[in-house]
Design a protein around this motif. Structure first.
Motif, short mmCIF file in Angstrom:
data_model
loop_
_atom_site.label_atom_id
_atom_site.label_comp_id
_atom_site.label_asym_id
_atom_site.label_seq_id
_atom_site.Cartn_x
_atom_site.Cartn_y
_atom_site.Cartn_z
N GLY A 225 0.83 -1.16 -0.19
CA GLY A 225 0.00 -0.04 -0.01
C GLY A 225 0.87 1.23 -0.15
N ASP A 226 2.33 1.15 0.20
CA ASP A 226 2.84 2.36 0.29
C ASP A 226 2.97 3.15 -1.26
N LEU A 227 3.56 2.50 -2.29
CA LEU A 227 3.70 3.14 -3.63
C LEU A 227 2.60 3.14 -4.42
N ARG A 228 1.43 2.39 -4.01
CA ARG A 228 0.42 2.33 -4.96
C ARG A 228 -0.54 3.51 -5.00
N PRO A 229 -0.47 4.48 -4.10
CA PRO A 229 -1.24 5.77 -4.53
C PRO A 229 -0.59 6.70 -5.67
N LEU A 230 0.75 6.28 -5.95
CA LEU A 230 1.27 6.91 -6.96
C LEU A 230 1.09 6.48 -8.41
N ALA A 231 0.17 5.58 -8.57
CA ALA A 231 -0.07 4.75 -9.85
C ALA A 231 -1.08 5.88 -10.66
N TYR A 232 -1.92 6.54 -9.73
CA TYR A 232 -2.69 7.49 -10.71
C TYR A 232 -2.21 8.60 -11.18
N PRO A 233 -1.45 9.49 -10.19
CA PRO A 233 -0.47 10.52 -11.04
C PRO A 233 0.35 10.08 -12.05
N LEU A 234 1.01 9.03 -11.90
CA LEU A 234 2.13 8.47 -12.90
C LEU A 234 1.10 8.41 -14.25
N SER A 235 0.22 7.55 -14.23
CA SER A 235 -0.56 7.12 -15.18
C SER A 235 -1.11 8.55 -16.18
N GLN A 236 -1.43 9.50 -15.20
CA GLN A 236 -1.96 10.87 -16.03
C GLN A 236 -0.76 11.52 -16.81
N ILE A 237 0.53 11.38 -16.16
CA ILE A 237 1.62 11.84 -16.76
C ILE A 237 1.81 11.22 -18.26
N ILE A 238 1.67 9.82 -17.90
CA ILE A 238 2.27 9.07 -19.19
C ILE A 238 1.03 9.55 -20.36
N SER A 239 -0.14 9.55 -20.02
CA SER A 239 -1.24 9.73 -20.85
C SER A 239 -0.95 11.21 -21.33
N GLY A 240 -0.42 12.22 -20.64
CA GLY A 240 -0.31 13.48 -21.32
C GLY A 240 0.97 13.36 -22.35
N VAL A 241 1.85 12.64 -22.03
CA VAL A 241 3.21 12.63 -22.72
C VAL A 241 2.71 11.87 -24.17
N ALA A 242 1.88 10.95 -24.09
CA ALA A 242 1.42 10.21 -25.11
C ALA A 242 0.81 11.31 -26.38
N ARG A 243 0.08 12.30 -25.59
CA ARG A 243 -0.98 12.97 -26.41
C ARG A 243 -0.34 14.47 -26.62
N LEU A 244 1.06 14.57 -26.23
CA LEU A 244 1.57 16.01 -26.56
C LEU A 244 2.01 16.42 -27.77
N VAL A 245 2.39 15.51 -28.83
CA VAL A 245 2.68 15.92 -30.10
C VAL A 245 2.14 14.55 -30.62
N PRO A 246 0.72 14.79 -31.15
CA PRO A 246 0.15 13.54 -31.84
C PRO A 246 0.37 13.50 -33.42
N THR A 247 1.77 13.23 -33.77
CA THR A 247 1.95 13.32 -35.04
C THR A 247 2.57 11.74 -35.44
N ALA A 248 2.47 11.20 -36.49
CA ALA A 248 2.93 9.90 -36.90
C ALA A 248 4.54 9.78 -36.61
N GLN A 249 5.35 10.63 -36.71
CA GLN A 249 6.75 10.41 -36.51
C GLN A 249 6.85 9.91 -35.13
N TYR A 250 6.01 10.29 -34.00
CA TYR A 250 6.15 9.78 -32.59
C TYR A 250 5.57 8.71 -32.39
N PHE A 251 5.09 7.92 -33.04
CA PHE A 251 4.38 6.70 -32.88
C PHE A 251 5.12 5.70 -31.91
N PRO A 252 6.51 5.50 -32.22
CA PRO A 252 7.18 4.70 -31.37
C PRO A 252 7.06 5.00 -29.88
N LEU A 253 7.12 6.32 -29.72
CA LEU A 253 6.78 6.90 -28.35
C LEU A 253 5.44 6.65 -27.89
#
Length: 722
Positions: free
Chosen positions: A373-401
């Motif tokens: 239960g110690d690190l589990r609360p950090l899953a939500y903010p981390l998933s929000q950051i990852i989703s924001g990174v994926a949508r930051l530049v929505p071009t085909a050149q960054y599909f690997p990222l």
């Protein structure tokens, strides 16, 4: 010589007088305590309660001091005997006979004087090659390579047990509290200088070593004595710094041995040491993951696994560091998303390997400790950051990222059991126009989407990239849907992805893409029927707790159609990745060998001969430049300079040889048999060619100058031939 002997005798008399005075004072103190107990027993009881150390002073301490003096006297006798046996020894020379005498005395009777002499020789060995090696303050300063080898091996192998015996500690283990309690006792006051000398000199020699096997051997032996560093905070910080350096940059088994030392320090010494190690390892991880290719991925993964393992030592302390570093990542993303800044300059801070690998690191840390239960609360903010990174530049050149971000989100969702909507991130990738018509850029090279974050515009139009993109989308979408293939709401969850996949099949003109999507749609429909049949037989509502037990038995056996299809796709992806790997690199390349070595070494510690043979192979004197080799190098450099000055023609001849190797003789210079007619003629031809090569006109010269130059070179050739 007579004056020296008189001075020695005078010093001995002074030392004997001071020792006798100390003994008399100690005996008088004991007698005073005995009289106090007889005359004033109440005050004596008061001292018992409040100053126990004063009353614990007894004749045993005197006996210990007397034994130390006797041992030192015996040690001096051994030294004189060893010195007499040598033919023509230097005053400061450590011989093999001396070392054997000390080692035998320590093993047979734990002779304290021999221990002190050996530690002085160990200090000399550790400072071997230093500029201050000839300092008059040191008792020994000269030794051969074989003596050096003997001293280092014996001390590193046996000193931990010797110190534990002197300090009356268990043969292994211990924690910070044990050392803190020990520091108030008489044995520590008598022998702490030996502990500090051992650890300090070993640290010095670690900073001088260059051979990885020897460093690994030394660190593994020092690991047994790591608990003693609790008494020396300055040495502790230096040891952490050295171990972090070897962990991040070492080769072979060295990173593993360094990590084990750091982990032992954190376990035995507590949170203070853990904070420094977490910060240092995180910094080392970031420095190593700035540039990534297919061969370096395993190295980065190894460093990340070590860091995650260290976090598990104390999850409460680790939470504070994890929260701080994840917040830093969020602030960088916030800056890139803000409208007041130029995205072209700021988004590059996000779309780089350092940032993405840090997301990978914390994803692995949260997934590895999701049950806690110690690190589990950090899953939500981390998933929000990852989703924001994926949508930051929505071009085909960054599909690997984007695919890397989707994999991270799928891992978090699987480990925490929460729904993260990644289907839209994947389905949007199918909307690029290149996937709806045949490729115009040819077949192209195979693209390893794991080792790149961005592809070029020409790569987008190749068949290889389009196939990799579509197959990856299918694999990750299948992984996402397979996690919820046992959910009572699977039909509603898969409805939108099914509709968009059908639209893609209608719009694309590439038959292999259409076939791939039809297979996935068929599996989704089959899984919907699988869940709907079971759902028709239940009577609970969607908000009832019984929903968690829906298809529980089938989930354990992974019987759903999508789970089985996901397993086949994983095998296909693994085969594709294996074919694209040009070479495989294991960090700690000899990690498996190292594991065997540690087992063998543990068994060999019971056998002196096998252990010394093992150490002799690892512990050689070639690891350190040393004073002798430095002097030899300087002498060789001086000889080379003088030789060049005396014979400059030799150097020019060598230079000409190097140039001539770059040219071949022409056909005109050969006879009918195809061989050069004469050695002198061949040399003239080659020298002439070097001259003409050097005299070529510059590329920017005019045509007239080139014609003139060609005429002159032809004339030279004719003259040389005649």
């Amino acid at each position: 010589m007579g004056s020296k002997n008189k001075a020695k005798k005078a010093e001995e008399k002074k030392s004997k007088n001071t020792e006798s005075m100390d003994d008399l004072k100690a005996k008088e103190h004991i007698e005073q305590l005995q009289r106090l107990q007889e005359k004033d027993p109440e005050f004596y009881e008061f001292l018992k309660e409040h100053d126990q150390e004063l009353l614990d002073f007894d004749e045993e301490d005197l006996e210990i001091d007397e034994e130390e003096k006797e041992n030192e006297e015996e040690e001096t006798e051994h030294l004189t005997l060893a010195a007499e046996n040598e033919e023509e020894p230097s005053k400061n020379t450590v011989t093999s006979a001396m070392v054997d005498t000390w080692c035998n005395a320590i093993q047979d009777s734990a002779n304290l004087g021999a221990v002190r002499s050996l530690m002085r020789a160990f200090r000399t060995a550790c400072h071997y090659g230093d500029d201050s090696g000839d300092d008059n303050s040191t008792k020994f300063s000269v030794m051969s390579s074989s003596v050096f080898n003997k001293i280092m091996l014996f001390v590193l192998t046996e000193m931990d047990g010797i110190l534990r015996g002197l300090l009356r500690l268990p043969t292994s283990g211990g924690k910070k509290e044990t050392i803190m309690d020990l520091m108030t006792t008489r044995p520590w006051k008598n022998h702490n200088n030996l502990v500090k000398s051992y650890l300090g000199n070993a640290l010095h020699v670690l900073n001088q070593m260059t051979d990885t096997e020897m460093i690994s051997f030394t660190l593994r032996k020092l690991r047994n004595s790591s608990v003693f560093l609790a008494a020396f905070p300055v040495l502790l910080r230096k040891y952490i710094k050295v171990a972090l350096h070897f962990w991040g940059t070492g080769g072979g088994a060295l990173p593993i041995v360094s990590f084990l030392l750091l982990r032992d320090l954190c376990i035995r010494l507590g949170s203070d040491c853990l904070d420094d190690c977490i910060k240092g390892m995180y910094k080392g991880y970031v420095l190593n993951c700035q540039l990534v290719n297919a061969t370096k991925l395993q190295h980065i993964q190894f460093l990340g696994n070590c860091f995650i393992e260290l976090l598990r030592v104390d999850l409460l302390s680790s939470y504070q560091h994890a929260f701080t570093y994840i917040r830093q990542l969020a602030l960088i993303l916030k800056e890139a998303l803000s409208e007041s800044t130029k995205k072209k300059e700021i988004y590059r801070k996000v779309y780089q390997w350092k940032y993405i690998n840090c997301l990978e690191l914390w994803t692995g840390a949260i997934c590895a400790n999701s049950s806690e239960g110690d690190l589990r609360p950090l899953a939500y903010p981390l998933s929000q950051i990852i989703s924001g990174v994926a949508r930051l530049v929505p071009t085909a050149q960054y599909f690997p990222l984007r695919l890397r971000c989707v994999r991270m989100l799928n891992r978090i969702a699987a480990s925490t059991g929460t729904l993260i909507p990644v289907s839209l991130l994947l389905l949007d990738m199918l909307e690029i126009k290149e996937l709806h018509k045949p490729p115009t850029g040819g077949v192209g090279k195979a693209v390893d989407l794991r080792a790149v974050l961005k592809v070029s515009k020409t790569t987008l139009k190749t068949r290889a990239f389009q196939e990799a993109c579509v197959f990856s989308v299918v694999e990750e979408l299948t992984e996402h849907l397979a996690q919820w293939s046992y959910s009572v709401a699977f039909f509603e969850l898969s409805f939108v992805p099914s509709v968009r996949l059908r639209n893609f099949c209608k719009s694309t003109k590439v038959e292999r893409f259409r076939r791939e999507m039809r297979n996935l749609i068929r599996q989704i429909n089959t899984n919907s029927e699988f869940t709907n049949k079971k759902r028709a037989t239940v009577s609970f509502l969607p908000n009832d707790p019984e929903v968690a037990s829906f298809l529980e038995d089938e989930k354990k056996s992974e019987a759903s159609p999508l789970s089985q299809y996901a397993a086949t796709l994983r095998q296909r992806a693994q085969q594709r990745d294996d074919t694209m790997m040009e070479s495989s690199v294991l960090i700690g390349e000899k990690s498996s060998t190292f594991g065997n070595k540690t087992e063998d070494d543990d068994e060999e510690e019971d056998d002196d001969n096998s252990r010394w043979g093992k150490g002799a192979r690892v512990f050689n004197s070639a690891w350190l430049p040393g004073r002798d080799s430095k002097i030899k190098l300087k002498e060789e450099e001086k000889k080379e300079k003088t030789r060049k000055q005396k014979d400059p023609q030799e150097q020019t001849a060598l230079d000409e040889d190097v140039v001539e190797d770059l040219f071949l003789s022409s056909d005109e210079d050969r006879d009918e048999n195809g061989s050069v007619s004469d050695t002198t003629d061949a040399e003239d031809v080659e020298s002439e060619r070097t001259i003409t090569k050097r005299q070529k006109p510059p590329l920017g010269s005019s045509k007239k100058k080139r014609k003139v130059h060609d005429k002159k070179s032809k004339k030279r050739k004719r003259v040389n031939r005649t």
